[in-house]
Design a protein around this motif. Structure first.
Motif, PDB file in Angstrom:
ATOM      1  N   VAL A  22       0.808  -1.277  -0.095  1.00  0.00           N
ATOM      2  CA  VAL A  22       0.050  -0.009  -0.001  1.00  0.00           C
ATOM      3  C   VAL A  22       0.905   1.121   0.055  1.00  0.00           C
ATOM      4  O   VAL A  22       0.616   2.300  -0.636  1.00  0.00           O
ATOM      5  N   ALA A  23       1.884   1.311   0.873  1.00  0.00           N
ATOM      6  CA  ALA A  23       2.800   2.444   1.117  1.00  0.00           C
ATOM      7  C   ALA A  23       3.363   2.758  -0.063  1.00  0.00           C
ATOM      8  O   ALA A  23       4.057   4.004  -0.419  1.00  0.00           O
ATOM      9  N   SER A 112       7.984  -4.811  13.215  1.00  0.00           N
ATOM     10  CA  SER A 112       6.689  -4.481  12.725  1.00  0.00           C
ATOM     11  C   SER A 112       6.594  -3.551  11.417  1.00  0.00           C
ATOM     12  O   SER A 112       7.523  -3.165  10.938  1.00  0.00           O
ATOM     13  N   PHE A 113       5.367  -3.252  10.909  1.00  0.00           N
ATOM     14  CA  PHE A 113       5.367  -2.383   9.862  1.00  0.00           C
ATOM     15  C   PHE A 113       5.678  -0.951  10.061  1.00  0.00           C
ATOM     16  O   PHE A 113       6.414  -0.275   9.476  1.00  0.00           O
ATOM     17  N   GLU A 114       5.268  -0.666  11.502  1.00  0.00           N
ATOM     18  CA  GLU A 114       5.784   0.769  11.989  1.00  0.00           C
ATOM     19  C   GLU A 114       7.288   0.925  12.108  1.00  0.00           C
ATOM     20  O   GLU A 114       7.767   2.004  11.559  1.00  0.00           O
ATOM     21  N   LEU A 127       5.543   8.341   1.329  1.00  0.00           N
ATOM     22  CA  LEU A 127       4.706   6.941   1.264  1.00  0.00           C
ATOM     23  C   LEU A 127       3.268   7.327   0.906  1.00  0.00           C
ATOM     24  O   LEU A 127       2.866   8.470   1.062  1.00  0.00           O
ATOM     25  N   HIS A 128       2.681   6.400   0.474  1.00  0.00           N
ATOM     26  CA  HIS A 128       1.186   6.434   0.291  1.00  0.00           C
ATOM     27  C   HIS A 128       0.418   5.992   1.250  1.00  0.00           C
ATOM     28  O   HIS A 128      -0.986   5.835   0.786  1.00  0.00           O
ATOM     29  N   ALA A 129       0.966   5.682   2.588  1.00  0.00           N
ATOM     30  CA  ALA A 129      -0.044   5.174   3.599  1.00  0.00           C
ATOM     31  C   ALA A 129       0.817   5.430   5.113  1.00  0.00           C
ATOM     32  O   ALA A 129       2.135   5.670   4.785  1.00  0.00           O
ATOM     33  N   TYR A 130      -0.064   5.484   6.112  1.00  0.00           N
ATOM     34  CA  TYR A 130       0.659   5.785   7.355  1.00  0.00           C
ATOM     35  C   TYR A 130       0.678   4.713   8.157  1.00  0.00           C
ATOM     36  O   TYR A 130      -0.197   3.942   8.099  1.00  0.00           O
TER      37      TYR A 130
END
Length: 130
Positions: A22-23, A112-114, A127-130
């Motif tokens: 997504v990002a 993690s994704f974070e 990035l296209h997502a947070y």
């Protein structure tokens, strides 16, 4: 009971892959399955050594990361090693990280994704997502 650490690792890796898709739309997010069956307990030590030597000849790189990300959104390929809990980099993984960075790639250890998001934001990747 299944190995809780392995389950946690798989869950974290899946979460990271989903986030990156997504990002960084359109990016190649590739799982580097490079040591399958080399630790099988039903094989003799000699069989495991022969399988490992064959795998290296065929392109396996000891210590290679779990994920490789290639994207027009990034100035360099990114190798991501997923580590959860108390897991630490092996000596092969440490050598791989240095080699990857020497070749101009980015290397990240993430739980993690974070962790991935923060790493990319620190490097000012859009990035296209947070």
């Amino acid at each position: 009971m299944p190995n809780a650490g392995l389950i946690r690792h798989h869950q974290a890796q899946t979460q990271i892959v989903n986030y990156l898709r997504v990002a960084l739309p359109g990016s190649l997010v590739i799982s580097l399955q490079n040591q399958d069956d080399l630790h099988a307990t039903k094989k003799t030590a000699g069989q495991r050594a022969a399988a490992r030597a064959r795998a290296v000849r065929e392109g396996m790189v000891p210590g290679a990361s779990d994920l490789l990300v290639i994207s027009r959104h990034l100035p360099a390929p990114v190798f991501i090693e997923v580590k959860t809990g108390k897991a630490r980099l092996s000596e092969n993984q440490k050598r791989f990280a240095v080699h990857a960075e020497d070749e101009g790639c980015w290397f990240l250890v993430a739980a993690s994704f974070e962790d991935v998001r923060d790493f990319l934001q620190q490097r000012q990747v859009r990035l296209h997502a947070y």
